[in-house]
Design a protein around this motif. Structure first.
Motif, short mmCIF file in Angstrom:
data_model
loop_
_atom_site.label_atom_id
_atom_site.label_comp_id
_atom_site.label_asym_id
_atom_site.label_seq_id
_atom_site.Cartn_x
_atom_site.Cartn_y
_atom_site.Cartn_z
N UNK A 161 -1.80 7.61 40.75
CA UNK A 161 -3.19 7.20 40.84
C UNK A 161 -3.69 7.13 42.29
N UNK A 162 -2.78 6.78 43.21
CA UNK A 162 -3.19 6.57 44.60
C UNK A 162 -3.67 7.87 45.24
N UNK A 163 -3.23 9.01 44.70
CA UNK A 163 -3.62 10.31 45.26
C UNK A 163 -4.58 11.07 44.35
N UNK A 164 -5.07 10.41 43.30
CA UNK A 164 -5.97 11.10 42.37
C UNK A 164 -7.32 11.37 43.05
N UNK A 208 -2.94 15.51 46.02
CA UNK A 208 -4.04 15.53 45.07
C UNK A 208 -3.86 16.67 44.06
N UNK A 209 -3.39 17.81 44.52
CA UNK A 209 -3.17 18.93 43.61
C UNK A 209 -2.10 18.58 42.58
N UNK A 210 -1.08 17.84 42.99
CA UNK A 210 -0.04 17.42 42.06
C UNK A 210 -0.64 16.58 40.93
N UNK A 211 -1.54 15.65 41.29
CA UNK A 211 -2.18 14.81 40.27
C UNK A 211 -3.09 15.67 39.38
N UNK A 212 -3.83 16.56 40.00
CA UNK A 212 -4.74 17.44 39.27
C UNK A 212 -3.97 18.26 38.23
N UNK A 222 -2.11 19.19 32.56
CA UNK A 222 -1.00 19.37 31.63
C UNK A 222 -1.01 18.35 30.51
N UNK A 223 -1.66 17.19 30.78
CA UNK A 223 -1.77 16.12 29.79
C UNK A 223 -3.10 16.19 29.02
N UNK A 224 -3.78 17.34 29.08
CA UNK A 224 -5.07 17.55 28.39
C UNK A 224 -6.17 16.63 28.93
N UNK A 243 -4.55 5.23 26.92
CA UNK A 243 -3.71 6.40 27.12
C UNK A 243 -2.31 6.11 26.60
N UNK A 244 -1.55 7.15 26.36
CA UNK A 244 -0.17 6.99 25.90
C UNK A 244 0.71 6.46 27.02
N UNK A 245 1.82 5.84 26.64
CA UNK A 245 2.79 5.37 27.64
C UNK A 245 3.35 6.54 28.44
N UNK A 246 3.47 7.70 27.79
CA UNK A 246 3.97 8.90 28.47
C UNK A 246 3.10 9.22 29.68
N UNK A 247 1.80 9.02 29.52
CA UNK A 247 0.89 9.30 30.63
C UNK A 247 0.90 8.17 31.66
N UNK A 248 0.74 6.93 31.21
CA UNK A 248 0.61 5.82 32.16
C UNK A 248 1.90 5.54 32.92
N UNK A 249 3.05 5.83 32.30
CA UNK A 249 4.32 5.61 33.01
C UNK A 249 4.40 6.46 34.27
N UNK A 250 3.74 7.62 34.24
CA UNK A 250 3.75 8.50 35.41
C UNK A 250 2.55 8.23 36.30
#
Length: 251
Positions: free
Chosen positions: A74-77, A108-112, A117-119, A60-67
């Motif tokens: 990840x803990x709430x995914x 969980x909804x926030x992660x969803x 938004x990140x495709x 994954x991109x750093x843009x994704x993994x940094x968040x």
């Protein structure tokens, strides 16, 4: 059907980097262009352990993994929660069901919503069987943009058994190969003195065996403890062995 060539190349990979490069290539052939693998040996009832101790592999991109990782999403995914409670493979259609039923927590909804938004809208998650309650490994396979969950589910119905087998094999190979967390690798001398401690040798024994003074041996052990972020030498031996940094050929 399982591709024997893919199996053999994964079996013969000599490093995690080589293995991961092959595995991402093979999964892309099935339509999964972004993967994230995670493994912990320090799971408790309320925590997955220190993120610094995780084995994390991703393209994954750093843009994704940094968040997702850096900010702890990840803990709430929802699919991470599923992976902690189950073994095997699960379609991301489960996310639609949770969303439509209103069963997600606000976290969980926030992660969803962030993932969408990140495709990251279609894919599968695989939770690997653990022999200890303190360990857990899982991988998320994200379908490339443009593929729907229905298309991925149809493909999985035809090829899922082989995909699952390749991921199980990759997981087992990751556990058998040396893994060095970024910035926390041991030097050859630190690995050597830790290995001798693991064999039951005293500082004085090690000094004689490797041709160093006891004070220098103590220094290497202290630096090894710092690199591994542990307090005792026994913890350092155990952690280095877990990461396959010692007791392995070629080291």
């Amino acid at each position: 059907m399982i591709d024997a060539h893919k199996v053999n190349t994964l079996l013969n990979a000599s490093s995690i980097e080589e293995l991961w490069g092959l595995h991402t290539q093979y999964m892309a052939e099935y339509g999964f262009d972004r993967l994230i693998y995670g493994y912990t040996r320090y799971r408790t009832a309320t925590s997955l352990g220190n993120p610094d101790d995780f084995v994390i592999l991703t393209n994954h991109s750093n843009e994704y993994t940094d968040v997702f990782i850096g900010e702890g999403l990840y803990f709430h995914a929802p699919m991470v929660r599923w992976a902690l409670e189950n073994d095997g493979a699960c379609s991301w259609s489960r996310l639609t069901e949770l969303n439509d039923s209103g069963a997600m927590t606000p976290e969980e909804r926030k992660v969803y919503e962030f993932n969408r938004a990140q495709n990251l809208s279609a894919g599968y998650s695989i939770s690997f069987k653990s022999l200890s309650p303190r360990t857990k490994g899982a991988i998320a396979l994200t379908a490339r943009p443009g593929l729907t969950q229905c298309e991925i589910d149809e493909m999985w119905g035809r090829l899922g058994e082989g995909i699952l087998a390749l991921n199980n094999l990759a997981h087992l190979r990751i556990l058998s190969l040396p893994y060095t967390p970024p910035g926390r690798g041991l030097t050859p001398r630190q690995r050597e003195v830790l290995a001798w401690v693991g064999d039951g040798k005293t500082v004085q024994d090690i000094a004689l065996l490797v041709g160093l003074t006891p004070a220098t041996v103590e220094k290497h052990l202290r630096l090894a403890r710092a690199a591994l972020n542990v307090e005792t030498t026994a913890q350092a031996v155990l952690k280095a062995a877990f990461q396959n940094q010692i007791f392995i050929l070629g080291k």
